[in-house]
Design an enzyme around this catalytic site. Sequence first.
Site, short mmCIF file in Angstrom:
data_model
loop_
_atom_site.label_atom_id
_atom_site.label_comp_id
_atom_site.label_asym_id
_atom_site.label_seq_id
_atom_site.Cartn_x
_atom_site.Cartn_y
_atom_site.Cartn_z
N ASN A 117 -15.57 -25.19 -0.61
CA ASN A 117 -14.46 -25.02 0.37
C ASN A 117 -13.97 -26.23 1.08
O ASN A 117 -14.77 -27.10 1.30
CB ASN A 117 -15.08 -23.99 1.60
CG ASN A 117 -13.87 -23.45 2.50
OD1 ASN A 117 -12.84 -22.89 1.89
ND2 ASN A 117 -14.18 -23.42 3.70
N LYS A 143 -8.56 -6.35 10.57
CA LYS A 143 -9.73 -5.81 9.80
C LYS A 143 -10.96 -6.55 10.66
O LYS A 143 -11.74 -5.47 10.58
CB LYS A 143 -9.80 -6.57 8.49
CG LYS A 143 -8.61 -6.16 7.58
CD LYS A 143 -9.01 -6.96 6.14
CE LYS A 143 -7.97 -6.60 5.01
NZ LYS A 143 -8.62 -7.15 3.88
N TYR A 198 -1.80 -12.27 -5.43
CA TYR A 198 -0.94 -11.59 -6.48
C TYR A 198 0.74 -11.78 -6.19
O TYR A 198 1.41 -11.31 -7.09
CB TYR A 198 -1.19 -10.12 -6.44
CG TYR A 198 -1.09 -9.35 -5.56
CD1 TYR A 198 -2.26 -9.27 -4.13
CD2 TYR A 198 0.04 -8.77 -4.85
CE1 TYR A 198 -1.71 -8.73 -3.22
CE2 TYR A 198 0.31 -8.20 -3.69
CZ TYR A 198 -0.64 -8.15 -2.87
OH TYR A 198 -0.48 -7.56 -1.62
N THR A 256 -13.35 -26.78 4.27
CA THR A 256 -14.18 -27.15 5.33
C THR A 256 -15.71 -26.84 4.98
O THR A 256 -16.12 -25.53 4.85
CB THR A 256 -14.02 -26.04 6.61
OG1 THR A 256 -12.61 -26.32 6.68
CG2 THR A 256 -14.53 -26.53 7.74
N SER A 279 0.79 -1.20 -0.16
CA SER A 279 0.03 0.11 -0.14
C SER A 279 0.87 1.30 -0.02
O SER A 279 0.54 2.22 -0.59
CB SER A 279 -1.02 -0.14 1.27
OG SER A 279 -2.04 -1.06 1.04
N GLY A 330 -4.79 -10.98 -9.38
CA GLY A 330 -5.05 -10.35 -8.20
C GLY A 330 -4.51 -9.14 -8.09
O GLY A 330 -4.81 -8.12 -6.95
N ASP A 386 -12.62 -3.67 -0.57
CA ASP A 386 -12.09 -4.98 -1.13
C ASP A 386 -13.19 -5.23 -1.98
O ASP A 386 -12.77 -5.79 -3.30
CB ASP A 386 -11.96 -5.83 -0.17
CG ASP A 386 -10.76 -5.71 0.70
OD1 ASP A 386 -9.77 -5.04 0.22
OD2 ASP A 386 -10.73 -6.40 2.03
N GLY A 423 -13.25 -21.17 -1.79
CA GLY A 423 -12.75 -20.53 -0.50
C GLY A 423 -14.16 -19.90 0.22
O GLY A 423 -15.10 -19.42 -0.41
#
Length: 279
Positions: free
Chosen positions: A152, A67, A220, A154, A18, A241, A103, A128
Site C-alpha cells: 500500500n 457502508k 470494472y 501508506t 445494482s 471486476g 463483497d 491496497g
Amino acid sequence: MAERNAFVCGYPIKHSRSPVIHGYWLKQYGIAGSYRAIEVTPGDFPEFLAGMARQGLVGGNITLPHKQAALDLVDEADAPARKIGAVNTVWLEGGRLRGTNTDWLGFAASMDASAPGWDRAGKAVILGAGGAARGILYALASRGMTGTTLVNRTVARASALAEAFAPTVGRACGWDELPAALAGADLVINTTSVGMDGGAEAMVDLDPVAAGAIVSDIVYVPLETPLLREARIRDLRIVDGLGMLLHQAAPGFERWFGVRPQVTDSLRQAVLDDLVRAS
Ligand code: ATR
C-alpha cells in the site's frame, strides 16, 4: 405474497449498477417486486434505515459512503460484516434490522468461476489497504490462505490491516517495494481505485510475477484496467471486476425475494450494455 420492495442507497447513487442487476433478475424470475436506487445524504442515513419498514422496504444494499456507518446502525451485524468493518446488505427480520457484507462472497465466487484453483496460490499479493481490501482478505481467510503480501502507498495502513488479518497477511510494505513483492507471485489482486476511468498507464510492471499467474482487479470501469491490460499482454490469467459486482448481488436478492439468482453471461452482457450507455 405481497410485493416486496428493495433498494440500493448511497450518496451519490446515480453510478450504481445494482438496479440493472436486480431488475434483470426480478424480470427473469417473474417476481412481483421492485428494486430502486435511493439517494440519501450521510446526515439522513440513520433516519432512512430506521424508517425502512414504514416505507414498505424489506431490505437493500448500502453503498458508498454509508457502508461503515451501517455497521453501527443495524440491530445485528454478522461476523463477516464486523470483521470487514462494513455492511453492504440489510434486511428486516422479525422487526429487527440485520446486516451482512457480501463483497467477500462475491469476490470468491467470481474467482471460482473465472480462475478455479485461485485459492491454492503459493504467493499472493494484494495492492491496497482500504475498505475493499478488507473484504478480499476476508475471502482469502475463508479459504485458509496465509502469508499474503499487502502493498500500500501508506505503509501504516497496510501494517494495521496485516495485524487485523494475521496470518492471512504475512507481510506489509510500501509501493517502493512492489517489484520485490511481486517476484514469483502467482496471484495479484488490485483493490485500489488506481486504474479507474482509464487513468494513467499501467501502474504496475508485471515482469517479476510467475508464468501463468492470476491477475484480478476489483475495478470494472474500465473493464480492462491498465493492470489487466499488462496481464493480458503477458498472457496471464485475468479476472475482471464485473464478476465480483454480479456475484455480490446474489445473496441479497435471495434474502429479499426468496430466489437464489444465477450469474449468467446474459446478465453480464446486460450490465456491460448499461455501462456503455452510461459512458
Ligand atoms: P476502498 O473502500 O474502495 O478500498 P479506500 O478505503 O479509500 O477505498 O482505499 C483506497 C485504497 O486505494 C487505499 O489502499 C489507497 O492507498 P492509501 O491507503 O495510501 O490512501 C489506494 N489508493 C488510492 N489512490 C491511490 C493512488 N493514486 N496511488 C496508490 N494507491 C492509491
